[in-house]
Design a protein around this motif. Structure first.
Motif, PDB file in Angstrom:
ATOM      1  N   ILE A 155     -17.288  21.162  24.458  1.00  0.00           N
ATOM      2  CA  ILE A 155     -17.408  19.912  25.231  1.00  0.00           C
ATOM      3  C   ILE A 155     -18.821  19.754  25.751  1.00  0.00           C
ATOM      4  O   ILE A 155     -19.450  18.690  25.620  1.00  0.00           O
ATOM      5  CB  ILE A 155     -16.407  19.910  26.404  1.00  0.00           C
ATOM      6  N   ASN A 156     -19.351  20.829  26.329  1.00  0.00           N
ATOM      7  CA  ASN A 156     -20.678  20.762  26.926  1.00  0.00           C
ATOM      8  C   ASN A 156     -21.766  20.571  25.873  1.00  0.00           C
ATOM      9  O   ASN A 156     -22.685  19.776  26.058  1.00  0.00           O
ATOM     10  CB  ASN A 156     -20.948  22.042  27.715  1.00  0.00           C
ATOM     11  N   SER A 157     -21.663  21.298  24.751  1.00  0.00           N
ATOM     12  CA  SER A 157     -22.662  21.169  23.692  1.00  0.00           C
ATOM     13  C   SER A 157     -22.697  19.743  23.149  1.00  0.00           C
ATOM     14  O   SER A 157     -23.779  19.169  22.955  1.00  0.00           O
ATOM     15  CB  SER A 157     -22.352  22.154  22.565  1.00  0.00           C
ATOM     16  N   SER A 158     -21.533  19.171  22.924  1.00  0.00           N
ATOM     17  CA  SER A 158     -21.467  17.799  22.416  1.00  0.00           C
ATOM     18  C   SER A 158     -22.026  16.816  23.446  1.00  0.00           C
ATOM     19  O   SER A 158     -22.812  15.921  23.108  1.00  0.00           O
ATOM     20  CB  SER A 158     -20.014  17.434  22.082  1.00  0.00           C
ATOM     21  N   PHE A 159     -21.638  16.994  24.700  1.00  0.00           N
ATOM     22  CA  PHE A 159     -22.076  16.094  25.761  1.00  0.00           C
ATOM     23  C   PHE A 159     -23.590  16.123  25.935  1.00  0.00           C
ATOM     24  O   PHE A 159     -24.246  15.074  26.022  1.00  0.00           O
ATOM     25  CB  PHE A 159     -21.382  16.481  27.076  1.00  0.00           C
ATOM     26  N   PHE A 160     -24.169  17.322  25.954  1.00  0.00           N
ATOM     27  CA  PHE A 160     -25.602  17.455  26.164  1.00  0.00           C
ATOM     28  C   PHE A 160     -26.389  16.844  25.000  1.00  0.00           C
ATOM     29  O   PHE A 160     -27.396  16.150  25.206  1.00  0.00           O
ATOM     30  CB  PHE A 160     -25.972  18.930  26.332  1.00  0.00           C
ATOM     31  N   ASN A 161     -25.939  17.062  23.781  1.00  0.00           N
ATOM     32  CA  ASN A 161     -26.631  16.493  22.626  1.00  0.00           C
ATOM     33  C   ASN A 161     -26.446  14.981  22.534  1.00  0.00           C
ATOM     34  O   ASN A 161     -27.340  14.276  22.060  1.00  0.00           O
ATOM     35  CB  ASN A 161     -26.141  17.166  21.342  1.00  0.00           C
ATOM     36  N   ILE A 162     -25.319  14.484  22.992  1.00  0.00           N
ATOM     37  CA  ILE A 162     -25.129  13.029  23.063  1.00  0.00           C
ATOM     38  C   ILE A 162     -26.121  12.424  24.050  1.00  0.00           C
ATOM     39  O   ILE A 162     -26.754  11.393  23.780  1.00  0.00           O
ATOM     40  CB  ILE A 162     -23.675  12.688  23.462  1.00  0.00           C
ATOM     41  N   ILE A 175     -35.080  14.034  27.134  1.00  0.00           N
ATOM     42  CA  ILE A 175     -34.617  14.150  28.521  1.00  0.00           C
ATOM     43  C   ILE A 175     -34.751  15.576  29.030  1.00  0.00           C
ATOM     44  O   ILE A 175     -34.587  15.832  30.218  1.00  0.00           O
ATOM     45  CB  ILE A 175     -33.150  13.697  28.654  1.00  0.00           C
ATOM     46  N   SER A 176     -35.035  16.504  28.119  1.00  0.00           N
ATOM     47  CA  SER A 176     -35.147  17.906  28.511  1.00  0.00           C
ATOM     48  C   SER A 176     -36.147  18.600  27.611  1.00  0.00           C
ATOM     49  O   SER A 176     -36.276  18.266  26.429  1.00  0.00           O
ATOM     50  CB  SER A 176     -33.782  18.600  28.417  1.00  0.00           C
ATOM     51  N   SER A 177     -36.863  19.560  28.171  1.00  0.00           N
ATOM     52  CA  SER A 177     -37.847  20.320  27.398  1.00  0.00           C
ATOM     53  C   SER A 177     -37.222  21.492  26.668  1.00  0.00           C
ATOM     54  O   SER A 177     -37.844  22.106  25.804  1.00  0.00           O
ATOM     55  CB  SER A 177     -38.957  20.831  28.332  1.00  0.00           C
ATOM     56  N   CYS A 178     -35.981  21.837  27.012  1.00  0.00           N
ATOM     57  CA  CYS A 178     -35.290  22.944  26.354  1.00  0.00           C
ATOM     58  C   CYS A 178     -33.788  22.728  26.453  1.00  0.00           C
ATOM     59  O   CYS A 178     -33.319  21.875  27.204  1.00  0.00           O
ATOM     60  CB  CYS A 178     -35.676  24.285  26.981  1.00  0.00           C
ATOM     61  N   ASP A 179     -33.062  23.530  25.679  1.00  0.00           N
ATOM     62  CA  ASP A 179     -31.606  23.377  25.650  1.00  0.00           C
ATOM     63  C   ASP A 179     -30.871  24.330  26.583  1.00  0.00           C
ATOM     64  O   ASP A 179     -29.761  24.034  27.018  1.00  0.00           O
ATOM     65  CB  ASP A 179     -31.093  23.590  24.224  1.00  0.00           C
ATOM     66  N   ASP A 180     -31.477  25.485  26.866  1.00  0.00           N
ATOM     67  CA  ASP A 180     -30.742  26.490  27.641  1.00  0.00           C
ATOM     68  C   ASP A 180     -31.572  27.162  28.737  1.00  0.00           C
ATOM     69  O   ASP A 180     -31.303  28.305  29.104  1.00  0.00           O
ATOM     70  CB  ASP A 180     -30.192  27.560  26.704  1.00  0.00           C
ATOM     71  N   CYS A 181     -32.567  26.472  29.250  1.00  0.00           N
ATOM     72  CA  CYS A 181     -33.385  27.060  30.314  1.00  0.00           C
ATOM     73  C   CYS A 181     -32.827  26.656  31.684  1.00  0.00           C
ATOM     74  O   CYS A 181     -32.082  25.692  31.809  1.00  0.00           O
ATOM     75  CB  CYS A 181     -34.841  26.625  30.183  1.00  0.00           C
ATOM     76  N   TRP A 182     -33.253  27.397  32.731  1.00  0.00           N
ATOM     77  CA  TRP A 182     -32.790  27.118  34.087  1.00  0.00           C
ATOM     78  C   TRP A 182     -33.806  26.336  34.915  1.00  0.00           C
ATOM     79  O   TRP A 182     -33.455  25.777  35.950  1.00  0.00           O
ATOM     80  CB  TRP A 182     -32.468  28.437  34.810  1.00  0.00           C
ATOM     81  N   ASP A 183     -35.069  26.303  34.480  1.00  0.00           N
ATOM     82  CA  ASP A 183     -36.099  25.650  35.282  1.00  0.00           C
ATOM     83  C   ASP A 183     -36.284  24.173  34.936  1.00  0.00           C
ATOM     84  O   ASP A 183     -37.205  23.519  35.418  1.00  0.00           O
ATOM     85  CB  ASP A 183     -37.440  26.387  35.132  1.00  0.00           C
ATOM     86  N   PHE A 185     -33.800  20.487  33.455  1.00  0.00           N
ATOM     87  CA  PHE A 185     -32.470  19.982  33.125  1.00  0.00           C
ATOM     88  C   PHE A 185     -32.126  20.386  31.697  1.00  0.00           C
ATOM     89  O   PHE A 185     -32.885  20.141  30.762  1.00  0.00           O
ATOM     90  CB  PHE A 185     -32.427  18.462  33.261  1.00  0.00           C
ATOM     91  N   SER A 186     -30.983  21.038  31.539  1.00  0.00           N
ATOM     92  CA  SER A 186     -30.609  21.550  30.223  1.00  0.00           C
ATOM     93  C   SER A 186     -29.101  21.673  30.127  1.00  0.00           C
ATOM     94  O   SER A 186     -28.356  21.288  31.040  1.00  0.00           O
ATOM     95  CB  SER A 186     -31.260  22.919  29.982  1.00  0.00           C
ATOM     96  N   GLY A 187     -28.669  22.262  29.012  1.00  0.00           N
ATOM     97  CA  GLY A 187     -27.247  22.489  28.812  1.00  0.00           C
ATOM     98  C   GLY A 187     -26.651  23.502  29.752  1.00  0.00           C
ATOM     99  O   GLY A 187     -25.434  23.690  29.774  1.00  0.00           O
ATOM    100  N   ARG A 188     -27.489  24.165  30.537  1.00  0.00           N
ATOM    101  CA  ARG A 188     -26.982  25.101  31.555  1.00  0.00           C
ATOM    102  C   ARG A 188     -26.349  24.362  32.728  1.00  0.00           C
ATOM    103  O   ARG A 188     -25.484  24.908  33.425  1.00  0.00           O
ATOM    104  CB  ARG A 188     -28.120  25.981  32.074  1.00  0.00           C
ATOM    105  N   TYR A 189     -26.774  23.126  32.963  1.00  0.00           N
ATOM    106  CA  TYR A 189     -26.322  22.384  34.143  1.00  0.00           C
ATOM    107  C   TYR A 189     -25.236  21.355  33.828  1.00  0.00           C
ATOM    108  O   TYR A 189     -24.450  20.989  34.707  1.00  0.00           O
ATOM    109  CB  TYR A 189     -27.515  21.684  34.798  1.00  0.00           C
ATOM    110  N   ALA A 414     -19.219  28.408  30.171  1.00  0.00           N
ATOM    111  CA  ALA A 414     -19.959  27.435  29.366  1.00  0.00           C
ATOM    112  C   ALA A 414     -21.425  27.357  29.771  1.00  0.00           C
ATOM    113  O   ALA A 414     -22.289  27.078  28.941  1.00  0.00           O
ATOM    114  CB  ALA A 414     -19.315  26.055  29.498  1.00  0.00           C
ATOM    115  N   SER A 415     -21.711  27.625  31.035  1.00  0.00           N
ATOM    116  CA  SER A 415     -23.083  27.560  31.529  1.00  0.00           C
ATOM    117  C   SER A 415     -23.848  28.857  31.278  1.00  0.00           C
ATOM    118  O   SER A 415     -24.992  28.835  30.819  1.00  0.00           O
ATOM    119  CB  SER A 415     -23.090  27.243  33.027  1.00  0.00           C
ATOM    120  N   VAL A 416     -23.213  29.979  31.560  1.00  0.00           N
ATOM    121  CA  VAL A 416     -23.893  31.274  31.512  1.00  0.00           C
ATOM    122  C   VAL A 416     -23.835  31.915  30.125  1.00  0.00           C
ATOM    123  O   VAL A 416     -24.789  32.572  29.689  1.00  0.00           O
ATOM    124  CB  VAL A 416     -23.280  32.227  32.562  1.00  0.00           C
ATOM    125  N   TYR A 417     -22.732  31.700  29.409  1.00  0.00           N
ATOM    126  CA  TYR A 417     -22.545  32.379  28.119  1.00  0.00           C
ATOM    127  C   TYR A 417     -22.015  31.387  27.076  1.00  0.00           C
ATOM    128  O   TYR A 417     -20.867  31.470  26.641  1.00  0.00           O
ATOM    129  CB  TYR A 417     -21.565  33.542  28.284  1.00  0.00           C
TER     130      TYR A 417
END
Length: 510
Positions: A155-162, A175-183, A185-189, A414-417
């Motif tokens: 769900i999250n992967s699809s939502f973030f890429n949409i 909208i984001s400089s990376c897909d899985d960083c914490w510093d 906006f990314s798919g982590r949030y 989904a956020s951490v792993y």
């Protein structure tokens, strides 16, 4: 003598427990008259697996229900699983694990029918008592919650890429400089953004709401299958696959969008055998998992004498589908101009967010998972609350607390792993060990134990001399039956050993 004015008893809320019990059994009866006043509250609701509320269904509908129940979120992890094991080894595993899980599912259905039980949890209770029943309930809930972890990742992967695709098309910038960083906006949030929506979907009271939400599920399944197979067929047309390594220069592609570029090197290396094959074994165990709901599906089959045949055909259909998805999908994501180093655990992530076809499929997958997620956790609610409270909806407070706990757990994962392939592999290996390998074998050993075993003692102090040859043969029957049972038990125990091997192999990575 009955009075003419006498009316049937109609309980109200003032009648307390009687009201709730009668209301509960009445709800069960409306689903399937055959289950009236018998089915425990934590059983899987048959309406979830039927096309209508009819009490019986044709064989083809039963086969289709079995197939539809098995084909799910793991389809997008199959190409990655094949890459981990190698093409030939993957085909071997799809067939081997399919046969093993079909047989253990057959054993589960057989003894549930033999003991007139519609839930394997209760059947285990007959074998191992109350504690065994509780452990089985916990394991059943665990495999379902584990499945929702994988769903939340998808769900999250699809939502973030949409969001990324829309942002690029609307503003022209990322909208984001990376897909899985914490510093940044990314798919982590984004899982935490979706958490509120998931909690809302988990708090509906009536099962009919979840059935309606999932009514379009078969369309989503077919759309995903067609997409994956189409990607593979395209690669088979435009690529030449070889087992020999050839260096590929990126400059030779001369285009930005790999998927739409036909100028890339058409020689693609594939692997036939790899030492990490065990990762796929966990995914396949999860994919073929049907054991904790098989009894209720098969009980609704119109022709009970055809249950074994229909179950086998259901597994053949699922195995054929997974074979097509895995093999053809593997070719698709190794070719087509995709980076050939690694296939993503979610194969859909191989496409850029702005790819129109992938954008549509992501919307389909997002919608599908958003309807399946609450339905699976409704099963958890039904099992857990039904076992301890006798109803699937003890109060708004109970349901809300469970919704918070389940959604928080899956959101954190989904956020951490966000490794959907590894999650499916571990969940399939651990929970499959219990339901697909241990329980069916133990049921078989328990219910086939010779009756003479309890009465026969080799140390009996009373000796009787046989007068005839027939009496002599009869005197040896308990020992012979016991020996045959022991051999059968040892052979079936090898299935449990295989299950433990699948679990242990999940921790090995070369």
């Amino acid at each position: 003598m009955d009075s003419p004015s006498r009316t049937p008893f109609s309980p109200t809320h003032k009648d307390g427990g009687i009201y709730h019990k009668i209301k509960y059994y009445d709800k069960l009866s409306t689903v399937n008259p055959d289950l009236s006043l018998k089915v425990p509250a934590h059983v899987f609701n048959p309406a979830m697996f039927l096309f209508s509320h009819a009490s019986k269904q044709k064989s083809w509908m039963t086969i289709f229900s079995l197939w539809n129940t098995m084909i799910g979120s793991t389809v997008f992890t199959m190409p990655w699983g094949v890459e981990q094991s190698g093409l030939i080894m993957a085909i071997i595993q799809i067939i081997l694990i399919g046969i093993i899980t079909w047989y253990t599912c057959y054993l589960t259905a057989k003894y549930c029918k033999q003991e007139n039980e519609d839930d394997v949890v209760n059947l285990v209770g007959k074998m191992w008592g109350k504690k065994g029943q509780q452990i089985t309930l916990i394991m059943s809930c665990s495999v379902l919650v584990g499945a929702t972890m994988a769903f939340n990742v998808l769900i999250n992967s699809s939502f973030f890429n949409i969001l990324k695709g829309l942002g690029k098309w609307i503003s022209g910038s990322e909208i984001s400089s990376c897909d899985d960083c914490w510093d940044d906006f990314s798919g982590r949030y984004t899982p935490f953004i979706l958490m509120g929506l998931l909690i809302f979907l988990l708090n509906f009271k009536e099962k009919s709401t979840y059935i309606k939400l999932n009514s379009g599920g078969i369309f989503f399944v077919f759309a995903n299958l067609i997409f994956l197979i189409s990607v593979g067929i395209r690669a088979l047309i435009i690529n030449t696959f070889t087992t020999h390594h050839e260096s590929i220069e990126n400059d030779d592609k001369k285009c930005d969008d790999d998927w739409n570029c036909l100028k890339h090197n058409n020689k693609v290396e594939i692997t036939l055998f790899k030492s990490d094959f065990f990762m796929l074994s966990g995914i396949l165990t999860f994919s073929y998992f049907l054991h904790n709901c098989i009894a209720i599906i098969m009980k609704n089959n119109e022709h009970q004498e055809k249950n074994n045949r229909d179950l086998a055909l259901g597994y053949v259909a699922a195995a054929g589908s997974y074979m097509s998805i895995a093999v053809i999908g593997y070719f698709g994501f190794k070719g087509n101009g995709f980076p050939q180093k690694n296939i993503s655990q979610n194969a859909l992530d191989m496409f850029s967010p702005t790819n129109p076809l992938a954008f549509i499929v992501r919307i389909i997958l997002f919608t599908q998972m958003l309807t399946v997620y609450p339905m699976i956790l409704y099963f958890v609610r039904t099992q857990f609350f039904g076992f301890f409270y006798g109803t699937d909806y003890p109060s708004k407070k109970h349901v809300f607390i469970m919704s918070i706990i389940c959604s928080s757990l899956t959101t954190i994962v989904a956020s951490v792993y966000p490794n959907v392939g590894l999650i499916v592999g571990f969940v399939g290996a651990f929970c499959g060990l219990y339901f697909a390998y241990i329980i069916p074998v133990c049921l078989h050993i328990h219910f086939t134990k010779p009756k003479e075993f309890n009465d026969y003692s080799p140390y009996s102090s009373v000796m009787k001399v046989a007068d005839t040859e027939e009496e002599m043969l009869m005197s040896k029957k308990p020992e012979q039956s016991l020996a045959k049972w022991k051999i059968d038990a040892v052979l079936h125990s090898s299935i449990i050993v295989f299950g433990f091997a699948v679990v242990l192999f999940q921790f090995l990575k070369t």
